[in-house]
Design a protein around this motif. Structure first.
Motif, PDB file in Angstrom:
ATOM      1  N   THR A  32      71.290  11.502  31.329  1.00  0.00           N
ATOM      2  CA  THR A  32      71.537  12.408  32.456  1.00  0.00           C
ATOM      3  C   THR A  32      72.981  12.269  32.939  1.00  0.00           C
ATOM      4  O   THR A  32      73.661  11.285  32.641  1.00  0.00           O
ATOM      5  CB  THR A  32      70.578  12.101  33.620  1.00  0.00           C
ATOM      6  OG1 THR A  32      70.760  10.728  34.019  1.00  0.00           O
ATOM      7  CG2 THR A  32      69.137  12.317  33.201  1.00  0.00           C
ATOM      8  N   GLY A  92      70.594  11.097  38.371  1.00  0.00           N
ATOM      9  CA  GLY A  92      71.071  11.762  37.173  1.00  0.00           C
ATOM     10  C   GLY A  92      70.479  13.158  37.056  1.00  0.00           C
ATOM     11  O   GLY A  92      69.283  13.363  37.246  1.00  0.00           O
ATOM     12  N   SER A  95      69.474  16.438  34.862  1.00  0.00           N
ATOM     13  CA  SER A  95      69.088  16.840  33.509  1.00  0.00           C
ATOM     14  C   SER A  95      68.631  18.290  33.539  1.00  0.00           C
ATOM     15  O   SER A  95      68.614  18.935  34.585  1.00  0.00           O
ATOM     16  CB  SER A  95      67.975  15.928  32.973  1.00  0.00           C
ATOM     17  OG  SER A  95      66.821  16.000  33.805  1.00  0.00           O
ATOM     18  N   LEU A 147      72.746  20.832  32.178  1.00  0.00           N
ATOM     19  CA  LEU A 147      73.391  19.802  31.364  1.00  0.00           C
ATOM     20  C   LEU A 147      73.738  20.287  29.957  1.00  0.00           C
ATOM     21  O   LEU A 147      74.500  19.630  29.243  1.00  0.00           O
ATOM     22  CB  LEU A 147      72.461  18.585  31.283  1.00  0.00           C
ATOM     23  CG  LEU A 147      72.906  17.340  30.521  1.00  0.00           C
ATOM     24  CD1 LEU A 147      74.246  16.817  31.034  1.00  0.00           C
ATOM     25  CD2 LEU A 147      71.834  16.257  30.615  1.00  0.00           C
ATOM     26  N   GLY A 154      69.751  16.850  26.035  1.00  0.00           N
ATOM     27  CA  GLY A 154      70.351  17.302  27.283  1.00  0.00           C
ATOM     28  C   GLY A 154      70.410  18.813  27.389  1.00  0.00           C
ATOM     29  O   GLY A 154      71.260  19.441  26.780  1.00  0.00           O
ATOM     30  N   SER A 213      63.183  17.783  30.279  1.00  0.00           N
ATOM     31  CA  SER A 213      63.139  18.491  31.553  1.00  0.00           C
ATOM     32  C   SER A 213      62.575  19.899  31.445  1.00  0.00           C
ATOM     33  O   SER A 213      61.876  20.370  32.351  1.00  0.00           O
ATOM     34  CB  SER A 213      64.542  18.547  32.172  1.00  0.00           C
ATOM     35  OG  SER A 213      64.997  17.252  32.497  1.00  0.00           O
TER      36      SER A 213
END
Length: 348
Positions: A238, A256, A258, A262, A287, A310
């Motif tokens: 992240t 962080g 994500s 990202l 990412g 994510s």
């Protein structure tokens, strides 16, 4: 599966993010979540570290921290699954709330701090499961450790017999000082100690780095990995940065970032890592992946494998099949017979 998940999502989206994550784990344990038995297109198969994978799409570490459901996750259609991060001793991590959805941005911010049940819990579960599929084990250090390299060694030695590859996670932003291990001297010492410790039972060893790495950082990291003949690098973890495009009211939370915000940053760092690695070892792109086009961009930038996490928060298991179908179509459109043919296409 899509209809099933649509119903489940109406419940999960109304819950605190960490509570929803716990419910998802319990659902996977129950066996109630339908799997995906549809064969993957042949163009998606790839061989990495001498092992054949049906597709290059994997689940990143962070979802199954304690190795509770790796087989159920493989059953959803992932080509590989990474568990962890595992620390030697159990720890609570940072205080809650520590996980936040940025729905408007398709992103997530976390400041988890490696919460987990510790090495023995993960080891016992991995030892009890039949060896199948392709499972990575991501290891880290306890927050209060006085010798963090020793933590990586302890976890690696204990878990190597049950791992298809090991990951030294030196890039989480939520354990104070952990990213200092990415420095040339510290990284070389840590990785050498782990290599020496698992030499009798060798397993592919990779390091997970931050997407915030500068070009100077990458010079050091890749140089160390080439000198030590490491088996790969995961790019990346992240980010502490906050793109100005973020709209969510949660964007200022500490931790962080994500997810979709990202993608551009992490793919740029992946490309620069690939330029320095020059094909000496595989790269795993992580990412921001939320579509077949995202996965394809990572592959063209130099990744042999791709991880996501994510995006699953927002689309659930149906996303896996969609990404694979879109990726196969993009490979065919551009005349690539296989994923392997497309690796690093943008660097050539």
């Amino acid at each position: 599966m899509a209809a099933w998940y649509f119903l489940a999502d109406t419940i999960l989206s109304r819950l605190d993010a960490e509570t929803a994550h716990g419910l998802a784990l319990r659902t996977l344990k129950s066996g109630l979540l339908p799997g995906d038995g549809k064969p993957d297109p042949s163009s998606l198969s790839i061989t990495v570290w001498g092992r054949h994978l049906p597709n290059p799409i994997g689940l990143a570490a962070g979802f199954d921290k304690n190795a509770e459901v790796p087989d159920a996750l493989l059953g959803l259609g992932f080509g590989f699954v990474e568990i962890g991060s595992v620390t030697p001793r159990p720890q609570d991590g940072n205080p809650r709330p520590r996980l936040f959805r940025l729905a408007e941005d398709r992103g997530v911010i976390n400041r988890m701090g490696f919460p987990g049940q510790g090495l023995e819990a993960a080891r016992s579960r991995l030892a009890a499961r039949p060896r199948r599929g392709f499972i990575g084990v991501n290891v880290g250090a306890n927050k209060d450790s006085t010798d963090r390299a020793a933590d990586y060694v302890a976890c690696s030695v204990a878990l190597a017999p049950y791992a298809d590859y090991l990951v030294c996670n030196v890039s989480s932003p939520n354990t104070p000082g952990l990213r200092n291990l990415q420095g040339r001297t510290q990284l070389a010492d840590l990785l050498r100690r782990v290599q020496d410790a698992i030499a009798m039972k060798p397993v592919p060893l990779v390091v997970k780095i931050a997407p915030d790495a500068t070009d100077d950082d990458l010079d050091d990291i890749v140089s160390v990995c080439r000198d030590l003949r490491m088996d790969g690098i995961i790019v990346g973890n992240t980010t502490l940065s906050r793109p100005p495009s973020l709209r969510s009211g949660r964007r200022a939370e500490t931790g962080g970032l994500s997810g979709a915000p990202l993608m551009t940053l992490s793919t740029g760092v992946l490309r620069r890592t690939a330029q320095r690695a020059e094909g000496q070892f595989p790269l795993i792109g992580c990412g921001g992946v939320g579509s077949g086009a995202d996965a394809y961009a990572k592959i063209r930038a130099g990744a042999s494998l791709v991880q996501l996490y994510s995006a699953m928060v927002y689309e659930g298991p149906p996303l896996i099949r969609r990404i694979k179908s879109e990726l196969a179509a993009l490979l065919a459109r551009d005349g690539f017979a296989s994923v392997a043919d497309a690796i690093g296409a943008d660097l050539r």
